[in-house]
Design a protein around this motif. Structure first.
Motif, PDB file in Angstrom:
ATOM      1  N   LYS A   1       1.590  14.861   9.000  1.00  0.00           N
ATOM      2  CA  LYS A   1       1.920  14.430   7.644  1.00  0.00           C
ATOM      3  C   LYS A   1       1.119  13.187   7.337  1.00  0.00           C
ATOM      4  N   GLY A   2       0.565  13.162   6.125  1.00  0.00           N
ATOM      5  CA  GLY A   2      -0.276  12.037   5.787  1.00  0.00           C
ATOM      6  C   GLY A   2       0.493  10.805   5.348  1.00  0.00           C
ATOM      7  N   GLY A   5       2.247   6.087   8.395  1.00  0.00           N
ATOM      8  CA  GLY A   5       2.181   4.825   9.123  1.00  0.00           C
ATOM      9  C   GLY A   5       1.583   4.951  10.512  1.00  0.00           C
ATOM     10  N   LYS A   6       0.734   5.964  10.757  1.00  0.00           N
ATOM     11  CA  LYS A   6       0.093   6.116  12.067  1.00  0.00           C
ATOM     12  C   LYS A   6      -0.831   4.937  12.350  1.00  0.00           C
ATOM     13  N   THR A   7      -1.733   4.677  11.422  1.00  0.00           N
ATOM     14  CA  THR A   7      -2.706   3.603  11.620  1.00  0.00           C
ATOM     15  C   THR A   7      -2.006   2.254  11.699  1.00  0.00           C
ATOM     16  N   THR A   8      -1.077   2.039  10.794  1.00  0.00           N
ATOM     17  CA  THR A   8      -0.334   0.766  10.750  1.00  0.00           C
ATOM     18  C   THR A   8       0.419   0.543  12.056  1.00  0.00           C
ATOM     19  N   ASP A  30      -9.774   8.825  13.821  1.00  0.00           N
ATOM     20  CA  ASP A  30      -9.679   9.358  12.478  1.00  0.00           C
ATOM     21  C   ASP A  30     -10.986   9.087  11.737  1.00  0.00           C
ATOM     22  N   GLN A  69     -11.561   8.664   8.839  1.00  0.00           N
ATOM     23  CA  GLN A  69     -11.394   7.678   7.779  1.00  0.00           C
ATOM     24  C   GLN A  69     -11.706   6.271   8.285  1.00  0.00           C
ATOM     25  N   MET A  94       8.573   2.489   7.090  1.00  0.00           N
ATOM     26  CA  MET A  94       8.765   2.242   5.654  1.00  0.00           C
ATOM     27  C   MET A  94      10.218   2.451   5.261  1.00  0.00           C
ATOM     28  N   ILE A 129      11.029   0.295  11.485  1.00  0.00           N
ATOM     29  CA  ILE A 129      10.058  -0.543  10.776  1.00  0.00           C
ATOM     30  C   ILE A 129      10.394  -0.520   9.285  1.00  0.00           C
ATOM     31  N   PRO A 130      10.785  -1.664   8.720  1.00  0.00           N
ATOM     32  CA  PRO A 130      11.160  -1.698   7.291  1.00  0.00           C
ATOM     33  C   PRO A 130       9.937  -1.605   6.390  1.00  0.00           C
ATOM     34  N   ASN A 161       7.693  -3.264   4.028  1.00  0.00           N
ATOM     35  CA  ASN A 161       7.461  -4.700   3.929  1.00  0.00           C
ATOM     36  C   ASN A 161       6.064  -4.929   3.385  1.00  0.00           C
ATOM     37  N   VAL A 196       3.054  -5.999   5.434  1.00  0.00           N
ATOM     38  CA  VAL A 196       2.429  -5.004   6.308  1.00  0.00           C
ATOM     39  C   VAL A 196       1.258  -4.342   5.590  1.00  0.00           C
ATOM     40  N   LYS A 240      -7.295  10.968   2.186  1.00  0.00           N
ATOM     41  CA  LYS A 240      -6.325   9.968   2.659  1.00  0.00           C
ATOM     42  C   LYS A 240      -4.950  10.581   2.581  1.00  0.00           C
ATOM     43  N   PHE A 252      -5.918   0.728   2.134  1.00  0.00           N
ATOM     44  CA  PHE A 252      -6.620   1.797   2.850  1.00  0.00           C
ATOM     45  C   PHE A 252      -7.053   2.920   1.913  1.00  0.00           C
TER      46      PHE A 252
HETATM   47  N1  LIG Z   1       6.188  -0.790   6.980  1.00  0.00           N
HETATM   48  C1  LIG Z   1       5.367  -0.685   5.931  1.00  0.00           C
HETATM   49  N2  LIG Z   1       5.649  -1.356   4.805  1.00  0.00           N
HETATM   50  C2  LIG Z   1       4.836  -1.263   3.727  1.00  0.00           C
HETATM   51  N3  LIG Z   1       3.720  -0.518   3.673  1.00  0.00           N
HETATM   52  C3  LIG Z   1       3.389   0.172   4.760  1.00  0.00           C
HETATM   53  C4  LIG Z   1       4.176   0.139   5.954  1.00  0.00           C
HETATM   54  N4  LIG Z   1       3.575   0.924   6.881  1.00  0.00           N
HETATM   55  C5  LIG Z   1       2.455   1.431   6.301  1.00  0.00           C
HETATM   56  N5  LIG Z   1       2.334   0.968   5.029  1.00  0.00           N
HETATM   57  C6  LIG Z   1       1.285   1.306   4.055  1.00  0.00           C
HETATM   58  O1  LIG Z   1       1.429   2.686   3.754  1.00  0.00           O
HETATM   59  C7  LIG Z   1       0.137   3.301   3.678  1.00  0.00           C
HETATM   60  C8  LIG Z   1       0.089   4.427   4.706  1.00  0.00           C
HETATM   61  O2  LIG Z   1       0.098   3.895   6.014  1.00  0.00           O
HETATM   62  P1  LIG Z   1      -1.026   4.331   7.064  1.00  0.00           P
HETATM   63  O3  LIG Z   1      -2.352   4.357   6.429  1.00  0.00           O
HETATM   64  O4  LIG Z   1      -0.842   3.496   8.273  1.00  0.00           O
HETATM   65  O5  LIG Z   1      -0.525   5.803   7.369  1.00  0.00           O
HETATM   66  P2  LIG Z   1      -1.290   6.931   8.194  1.00  0.00           P
HETATM   67  O6  LIG Z   1      -0.239   7.845   8.698  1.00  0.00           O
HETATM   68  O7  LIG Z   1      -2.189   6.303   9.175  1.00  0.00           O
HETATM   69  O8  LIG Z   1      -2.146   7.646   7.027  1.00  0.00           O
HETATM   70  P3  LIG Z   1      -3.227   8.837   7.266  1.00  0.00           P
HETATM   71  O9  LIG Z   1      -2.375  10.069   7.353  1.00  0.00           O
HETATM   72  O10 LIG Z   1      -4.100   8.807   6.042  1.00  0.00           O
HETATM   73  O11 LIG Z   1      -3.957   8.516   8.522  1.00  0.00           O
HETATM   74  C9  LIG Z   1      -0.895   2.211   3.947  1.00  0.00           C
HETATM   75  O12 LIG Z   1      -1.387   1.761   2.715  1.00  0.00           O
HETATM   76  C10 LIG Z   1      -0.094   1.126   4.654  1.00  0.00           C
HETATM   77  O13 LIG Z   1      -0.588  -0.165   4.405  1.00  0.00           O
END
Ligand SMILES: Nc1ncnc2c1ncn2[C@@H]1O[C@H](COP(=O)(O)OP(=O)(O)OP(=O)(O)O)[C@@H](O)[C@H]1O
Ligand SMILES: Nc1ncnc2c1ncn2[C@@H]1O[C@H](COP(=O)(O)OP(=O)(O)OP(=O)(O)O)[C@@H](O)[C@H]1O
Ligand SMILES: [Mg+2]
Ligand SMILES: [Mg+2]
Lengths: 259, 259
Positions: free
Chosen positions: A11-12, A15-18, A40, A42, A188, A216-217, A219, A222, B11, B156
């Motif tokens: 699922k896209g 928050g994987k990268t975060t 990735d 990206q 989130m 993880i709230p 926030n 982040v 994305k 991102f």
């Molecule tokens: N705890 C949080 N609070 C607020 N924003 C968040 C939080 N975690 C992630 N984000 C934001 O949500 C968006 C998605 O997060 P992220 O890019 O890490 O997801 P991902 O799963 O890696 O996405 P992808 O599937 O494209 O690789 C980003 O813009 C990130 O900054």
């Protein structure tokens, strides 16, 4: 040998990268030597850790093709004890190009187990996966000891979980018998929002102990941190997001001590 | 002939599915006949429009392999004038299975232009793409008249835009000379948040008129609607999210009248 964790969920935007960046930073803040592998195309983990596009001369793509020395492709970041193997869009052709390669699912596994990696003395290797269950994510699951699953506290996020668990089981049966689930972490999370509470209740009743108690709230600090090219732990050390990732790191370490 | 729009952005989690469902609902509310094609193996658009897994006997996968009659695969939804071609995880093997097919990039293009589709008299066909620039997304861009790009108001999200525009140009040069950009729509916009404003300013200065003036705010009712299996326009018709998608539909129609 380092513990290798694949951070995956098809699922896209969950928050994987975060999670890779900030869990990595929390582990390294405790003194562990951590390597992040950006798998990735990206390249968000590379950007979020401050490695500009021009500085990505050698990447994960070269590592998979065994075309590069580790000293060339492992880069230091501005975060102490935290190194990175960067990614560029070249990685997106890996799927097709590596299709004919007999060992296509084991390329990352072999790359991360070459003798030369011992001298880096990593304690943890975190692999940031793309939003798909393609050859790159399979490579990560074959290379890893465990899979950490970020689960966004939203309705669509639950839907893909059973497919992800199926894929993990398939990889365990076909290529990596000792692959475990490190855990599922809610991301989130907004405690004022019914939907978040509902997703949490569903996840804990279906998955039990697999779900980390640390949550993880949502926030804003982040999501601001990547534009300053640092983890939230350095961007705003006292933020709820930074604290939550520290708690997750502690819980992960405690879970592994018990094994 | 219907106007065919691919809703795409590699994305993850930027609002592709949410935009496909709710823009589709807004267009159909105005009396247009709309078809949503779920091209994502996650099947979120199918779920969000209330088609249970058990009811997805024939899917987009069958359509691509030309194995099915249109009356079998086009399903009515609970939203008036809004039909769907559902997706299941079968679609995820399409990439590999269709690789050897000469016409692999044109499968959806041909499927949506067979004579039998004329009797449905669709005005719009919206294609929900997966979070990747793989063969499925290329099929959508070859089949489409234009690409609508949801852009999450986050750091991102901007990073991947140039790669997406490159891919659109490549498809235009190789397979679909008339492919246009329908526009870029800001999603999950929070006007109290600096980051949203910054992303908007960046997008408008780099992309100019390509960016819709209509902006989709972050609105919890939007994320709740899928768990009730209806678009937000019916879940909470007076919500900010519903109003924003109606404004987007009006702007899209006006832009096309001017062409
Ligand atoms: N705890 C949080 N609070 C607020 N924003 C968040 C939080 N975690 C992630 N984000 C934001 O949500 C968006 C998605 O997060 P992220 O890019 O890490 O997801 P991902 O799963 O890696 O996405 P992808 O599937 O494209 O690789 C980003 O813009 C990130 O900054
Ligand atoms: N305007 C909005 N306000 C609040 N939540 C939203 C909004 N738009 C989308 N969401 C929520 O954000 C999440 C991501 O949206 P969505 O699934 O539509 O993105 P996507 O781009 O289709 O994701 P994927 O890359 O996995 O296909 C969903 O849980 C959705 O309900
Ligand atoms: Mg990511
Ligand atoms: Mg989607």
């Amino acid at each position: 040998a380092p513990k290798i964790i694949a951070v995956a969920n098809q699922k896209g935007g969950v928050g994987k990268t975060t999670t890779t960046i900030n869990l990595g930073a929390a582990l390294s803040e405790m003194g562990n030597k951590v390597l992040v592998v950006d798998l990735d195309p990206q390249g968000n983990a590379s950007t979020g850790l401050g490695i500009e596009l021009d500085d990505r001369e050698f990447t994960t793509y070269d590592l998979l093709l065994d075309d590069v020395d580790l000293d060339q492709v492992i880069l230091k970041t501005t975060t102490n004890n935290l190194s990175l193997i960067p990614a560029t869009v070249d990685l997106s052709s890996a799927d097709i190009e590596l299709m004919a390669n007999e060992k296509r699912s084991f390329l990352l596994h072999d790359a991360l187990r070459q003798h030369a990696i011992d001298s880096f003395a990593f304690d943890y290797i975190l692999i940031d996966c793309p939003p798909s269950l393609n050859l790159l994510t399979v490579n990560a699951m074959v290379a890893a000891n465990s899979v950490l699953v970020p689960l966004q506290s939203e309705f669509f996020a639950l839907e893909g979980l059973s497919q992800l668990m199926l894929t993990i089981r398939e990889v365990r049966q076909s290529a990596n018998p000792r692959l475990r689930i490190e855990g599922v972490v809610l991301t989130m999370y907004d405690k004022r929002n019914n939907l978040s509470q509902q997703v949490e209740a569903d996840a804990r009743s279906n998955l039990g102990d697999l779900v980390f108690s640390s949550v993880i709230p949502r926030n804003v600090r982040v999501s601001e941190a990547p534009s300053y090219a640092v983890p939230v732990l350095s961007y705003d050390t006292a933020s709820k997001g930074a604290e939550a990732y520290r708690a997750l790191a502690v819980e992960l370490i405690n879970n592994n001590d018990k094994l």
